[in-house]
Design a protein around this motif. Structure first.
Motif, short mmCIF file in Angstrom:
data_model
loop_
_atom_site.label_atom_id
_atom_site.label_comp_id
_atom_site.label_asym_id
_atom_site.label_seq_id
_atom_site.Cartn_x
_atom_site.Cartn_y
_atom_site.Cartn_z
N TYR A 76 0.84 -1.19 0.00
CA TYR A 76 0.00 0.00 0.00
C TYR A 76 0.88 1.25 0.00
CZ TYR A 76 -3.21 -3.50 2.05
OH TYR A 76 -3.95 -4.63 2.31
N PRO A 77 0.45 2.32 -0.67
CA PRO A 77 1.25 3.56 -0.69
C PRO A 77 1.05 4.38 0.59
CG PRO A 77 -0.74 3.87 -1.98
CD PRO A 77 -0.76 2.43 -1.52
N LEU A 78 1.40 3.80 1.72
CA LEU A 78 1.09 4.44 2.99
C LEU A 78 1.91 5.70 3.24
CD1 LEU A 78 0.62 1.30 5.29
CD2 LEU A 78 -1.11 2.61 4.02
N ARG A 79 3.10 5.76 2.68
CA ARG A 79 3.90 6.98 2.83
C ARG A 79 3.17 8.17 2.20
NH1 ARG A 79 8.97 8.41 4.28
NH2 ARG A 79 9.79 10.33 3.38
N ALA A 80 2.54 7.93 1.06
CA ALA A 80 1.79 9.00 0.41
C ALA A 80 0.57 9.42 1.22
CB ALA A 80 1.35 8.55 -0.99
N HIS A 81 0.19 8.57 2.18
CA HIS A 81 -0.96 8.88 3.04
C HIS A 81 -0.53 9.26 4.45
CE1 HIS A 81 -4.24 7.73 0.24
NE2 HIS A 81 -3.27 7.03 -0.31
N GLY A 82 0.75 9.67 4.59
CA GLY A 82 1.19 10.28 5.83
C GLY A 82 2.04 9.43 6.76
N LEU A 83 2.36 8.19 6.37
CA LEU A 83 3.14 7.32 7.25
C LEU A 83 4.63 7.54 7.05
CD1 LEU A 83 3.28 4.96 9.28
CD2 LEU A 83 3.30 3.41 7.31
N GLU A 84 5.36 7.78 8.14
CA GLU A 84 6.81 7.94 8.08
C GLU A 84 7.45 7.15 9.20
OE1 GLU A 84 10.28 11.40 8.24
OE2 GLU A 84 8.16 11.97 8.16
N TRP A 85 8.35 6.25 8.85
CA TRP A 85 9.04 5.43 9.84
C TRP A 85 10.26 6.16 10.39
CZ3 TRP A 85 6.40 1.59 11.61
CH2 TRP A 85 5.54 0.87 10.78
N ILE A 86 10.53 5.93 11.68
CA ILE A 86 11.76 6.41 12.30
C ILE A 86 12.48 5.18 12.88
CG2 ILE A 86 12.78 7.75 14.18
CD1 ILE A 86 10.43 9.67 13.96
N HIS A 87 13.72 4.97 12.46
CA HIS A 87 14.51 3.84 12.95
C HIS A 87 15.54 4.33 13.95
CE1 HIS A 87 13.24 0.43 10.38
NE2 HIS A 87 12.91 1.39 9.53
N PRO A 88 15.37 3.98 15.22
CA PRO A 88 16.44 4.29 16.18
C PRO A 88 17.74 3.61 15.77
CG PRO A 88 14.43 3.61 17.30
CD PRO A 88 14.22 3.31 15.85
N GLU A 89 18.83 4.08 16.32
CA GLU A 89 20.13 3.51 15.96
C GLU A 89 20.20 2.03 16.28
OE1 GLU A 89 24.87 4.29 16.94
OE2 GLU A 89 23.34 5.68 17.69
N ALA A 90 19.62 1.62 17.41
CA ALA A 90 19.57 0.21 17.80
C ALA A 90 18.12 -0.17 18.08
CB ALA A 90 20.42 -0.05 19.03
N PRO A 91 17.68 -1.35 17.69
CA PRO A 91 16.30 -1.75 17.97
C PRO A 91 15.99 -1.88 19.46
CG PRO A 91 17.18 -3.08 16.18
CD PRO A 91 18.34 -2.30 16.76
N LEU A 92 16.96 -2.39 20.26
CA LEU A 92 16.64 -2.75 21.63
C LEU A 92 17.87 -2.63 22.52
CD1 LEU A 92 14.95 -4.26 23.87
CD2 LEU A 92 15.78 -6.39 22.85
N ALA A 93 17.64 -2.15 23.76
CA ALA A 93 18.68 -2.16 24.80
C ALA A 93 18.16 -2.91 26.01
CB ALA A 93 19.07 -0.74 25.18
N HIS A 94 19.06 -3.65 26.66
CA HIS A 94 18.71 -4.42 27.85
C HIS A 94 19.77 -4.13 28.91
CE1 HIS A 94 16.83 -8.23 29.61
NE2 HIS A 94 17.77 -7.89 30.48
N PRO A 95 19.50 -3.18 29.82
CA PRO A 95 20.51 -2.84 30.83
C PRO A 95 20.64 -3.92 31.90
CG PRO A 95 18.49 -1.59 31.20
CD PRO A 95 18.30 -2.34 29.91
#
Length: 479
Positions: A76-95
């Motif tokens: 689906y052209p979801l970006r054209a309908h306002g969807l924007e992904w943000i990718h953090p530098e790392a998916p997960l941290a476990h202290p």
């Protein structure tokens, strides 16, 4: 040209699965209406100012690893309908208590380097599936009781996936860091880590983290629902909010983004006694107690690496996580998201938001606020001093907000081995009633924001002739 009753479809529920089903039906030429009981669309993918004005919080889902790799969303052209992904530098941290953190990095090499002697076992466990993820995800995001198109790869995956997570982690890894990292990821199964198939969720989430990441949506998870809704309307579909459905509509095709309890309540007389009994036997899993915070500063993690990830798992060792997930003893295992570190639109300038929850017994009325905040303080001393406001959602409040969250269960039903394979019955999406299908997270592949329950339900309706015979066409690029 006006639609006839033969091409009319009704979808109950505007979560991502319901909206996906509606899009597929609209693309097939059907006259589609989505009914949403709430004034706001989105189901488990909604956002709201829960604490203070200007602080945007995700009410349920916040980090969306299954959405970014969803085979149907990518069509689906979801970006054209306002969807924007943000990718953090790392998916997960476990202290950990020594002041360090173990990270799930996008890079498999970087993750392995962080795990010391357990790096190569981590690679052997995951690398074949990370490489194959573009094809493997199609298999894993569909019904499991079928002949796979990748039989050898799926057999290799299944040998570990159907195991309990704790024995797999203890047999594969020797050190506490890798064991803790895998345990936290597997706890997303909302199962005891000694129960099968808890390892399957750990494997899928870890593979996805390496292959496509654990992103957030700019502006909040509501934006993915809004993008799906916008695209549906562009296909001619309609959405009616504050439109509660108390009885199954008399349409030629009805797709239900609801759980078995709601389906039985609105349509019991339409189903056979045997199917009604099967729906009544459906078991819901543990609930969730959730907190949202408005903060005057970022969380002061002792391990600075935690600032590289939007998702942070707070539970310490495998043993501690397993104790909480199996019997709710000891300190809670807390899943935390800190989206404003990566998306400034979530809070006023210089301020931040955070979100956290822990699993609790279904329907529990225990206030977990202090226990959750104490767990954050354990790894981020001084955290409480930065809280401007908080908002709590108990299991009862979650169910009141969304009737699908029975007893606070955010997964649509327990994911034990039987309900993993027969979800919710051997019929899967079918109900035995002509033209009525279930398309919620109570069907394969289960919980998560991915839309595939809706997509798969429409595929099933097409095979049954409920779509193709009436419309003559349905795109099936995922067949």
């Amino acid at each position: 040209m006006a639609h006839t009753d033969k091409t009319r479809a009704e979808v109950i529920g505007s979560g991502p699965n319901g909206l996906t089903a509606a899009i597929e039906l609209a693309q097939a030429g059907m006259d589609v209406t989505v009914h949403e009981a709430s004034a706001q669309i989105g189901g488990g993918a909604r956002s709201a100012e829960l604490t203070l004005p200007g602080f945007v919080h995700d009410v349920c889902s916040a980090v969306l690893p299954m959405a970014v790799c969803s085979p149907c969303f990518e069509r689906y052209p979801l970006r054209a309908h306002g969807l924007e992904w943000i990718h953090p530098e790392a998916p997960l941290a476990h202290p950990l208590d020594d002041g360090t953190a173990v990270l799930l990095e996008r890079s498999l090499d970087a993750t392995c380097a962080n795990l010391g002697a357990d790096g190569e076992p981590w690679r052997r466990l995951l690398e074949p599936f990370v490489v194959a993820w573009p094809r493997l995800r199609h298999e894993l995001l569909g019904p499991q009781l079928r002949i796979p198109s990748l039989p050898f790869l799926m057999a290799r995956f299944g040998m570990n996936a159907l195991r309990p997570a704790r024995p797999l982690a203890e047999a594969t890894f020797r050190g506490p860091r890798a064991r803790a990292l895998f345990a936290g990821i597997a706890a997303h199964s909302i199962l005891p880590l000694e129960a099968p198939p808890s390892a399957s969720i750990g494997l899928v989430m870890a593979i996805a983290g390496h292959a496509t990441g654990w992103p957030i949506v700019r502006g909040g998870s509501q934006r993915i629902s809004d993008a799906l809704a916008s695209y549906l309307r562009a296909q001619g579909g309609r959405i009616r909010t504050e439109s509660r459905v108390d009885a199954l509509p008399e349409a030629s095709l009805v797709l239900c983004d609801i759980t078995p309890r709601q389906l039985l309540a609105i349509g019991g007389s339409r189903f056979s006694p045997r199917f009604q009994r099967a729906l009544a036997r459906w078991r819901y899993g543990p609930g969730v107690f959730k907190l949202d915070w408005a903060l005057d500063a970022p969380i002061p993690w002792r391990a600075g690496e935690c600032r590289r990830a939007a998702t942070v798992h707070l539970g310490g060792t495998l043993q501690e996580i397993a104790a909480w997930e199996s019997g709710f003893t000891g300190a809670p295992f807390v899943l935390l998201a800190q989206p404003s570190l990566f998306d400034p639109s979530r809070a006023p300038q210089g301020r931040h938001t955070a979100w956290a929850y822990c699993h609790v017994p279904n329907g529990s009325n225990r206030d977990m606020t202090d226990a959750i905040e104490s767990q954050v303080e354990r790894f981020a001393p001084g955290f409480r001093s930065h809280i401007l406001a908080r908002h709590a959602l108990t299991p009862a409040a979650l169910e009141s907000y969304n009737a699908n969250l029975v007893g606070g269960d955010v997964g649509g039903g327990a994911l034990d081995l039987r309900q993993f394979l027969l979800r919710p019955t051997w019929r899967l999406y079918g109900t035995g009633a002509a033209g009525v299908y279930l398309c919620s997270s109570s069907t394969p592949p289960g919980g998560g924001v991915h839309g595939m329950c809706g997509y798969n339900a429409v595929k099933r309706a097409r095979r049954d002739g409920a779509v193709e015979d009436r419309c003559g066409r349905l795109r099936s690029e995922l067949d």
